[in-house]
Design an enzyme around this catalytic site. Sequence first.
Site, mmCIF file in Angstrom:
data_model
loop_
_atom_site.group_PDB
_atom_site.id
_atom_site.type_symbol
_atom_site.label_atom_id
_atom_site.label_comp_id
_atom_site.label_asym_id
_atom_site.label_seq_id
_atom_site.Cartn_x
_atom_site.Cartn_y
_atom_site.Cartn_z
ATOM 1 N N ASP A 37 0.859 -1.174 0.000
ATOM 2 C CA ASP A 37 0.000 0.000 0.000
ATOM 3 C C ASP A 37 0.901 1.232 0.000
ATOM 4 O O ASP A 37 2.026 1.201 0.504
ATOM 5 C CB ASP A 37 -0.895 -0.024 1.234
ATOM 6 C CG ASP A 37 -1.668 1.261 1.409
ATOM 7 O OD1 ASP A 37 -2.414 1.640 0.485
ATOM 8 O OD2 ASP A 37 -1.496 1.907 2.461
ATOM 9 N N ASP A 79 -0.105 5.094 0.677
ATOM 10 C CA ASP A 79 -0.328 6.142 1.685
ATOM 11 C C ASP A 79 -0.575 5.547 3.061
ATOM 12 O O ASP A 79 -1.486 4.738 3.247
ATOM 13 C CB ASP A 79 -1.511 7.015 1.271
ATOM 14 C CG ASP A 79 -1.262 7.692 -0.074
ATOM 15 O OD1 ASP A 79 -0.265 8.414 -0.184
ATOM 16 O OD2 ASP A 79 -2.064 7.467 -1.011
ATOM 17 N N CYS A 84 -5.782 2.155 -8.694
ATOM 18 C CA CYS A 84 -7.189 2.290 -9.057
ATOM 19 C C CYS A 84 -7.522 3.772 -9.003
ATOM 20 O O CYS A 84 -7.406 4.396 -7.944
ATOM 21 C CB CYS A 84 -8.076 1.504 -8.097
ATOM 22 S SG CYS A 84 -9.839 1.837 -8.363
#
Length: 214
Positions: free
Chosen positions: A19, A21, A100
Site C-alpha cells: 500500500d 499512503d 485504481c
Amino acid sequence: MALTLGMCASGRHPAVFLDKDGTVVENVPYNVDPALVSFTPGAIEGLQLLADAGFRLVMITNQPGVGLRLFDEAALVRLQRWLTDRLAERGIPLEGFYACTHAPGLDASRPPCACRKPAPGLLLQAAEDLDLDLARSWMVGDILDDIEAGRRAGCRTVMLDVGNETVWRTSQWRVPHHRAADFWEAACRIVEHSGVDARAPDVGRLAHDAAARG
C-alpha cells in the site's frame, strides 16, 4: 551470506505488495506533490531488507483523486516516477505501480470496480503481468481494506498498527496474518515467516546490515 528467495518450480517470483499512503509514505490526502512526500518510519530499511531477500516490490494503491478530478493521471504518473527514482537511488527496485483511479460510490447503478481495494483486481493483474507467485507473496497495508485485498488474492498479509484504520469492519477476509508497529517490523516478519531457509534468518544481523547501509 545474502538471504535470497528463489523462483518456484513454475518460474514465478514471490512479491511484496505495498500500500502507498500510510504504509510506504506518510498519508497526505490526495497528494501528488513530491515536495510533500515523506517515507514512513522504517520504510526505506524495510524495503531494502525485502529487496535483498529477493522479493519483487509492487505498489498497489487506491487513487480516487483522479476520478474525483482533484488531479489528473499525468500528475499521478509524475509522482510514480519520483517514488521509483527515489527508491532506486537507495538500490530498491520498484517493479510495478498499480493504481485504481476510480471514485467510489458515485453511481449506485453501476457495480463497483474490480480494482479498488478491498477488491483484489490490481494484485491479480500485477501477478499476471510480472509472473508473480501469489501463494508466496505478501500484502502490507495500514487498513483492513489492504488486508482483504491481499487475502482475496491468496497472499499472506501484515497490517501496520499505526492508527489509520477507523472503521474496523470485520470478516474472515479482514484478519491480518501478522501485525507490526512500523514497516521495518513488517519486513522482518515477512522474512521470518517466508520459509526461505530451514535456518531462520538472523533479523538482528539484518537490522544491523540495513542500518549500516544508511
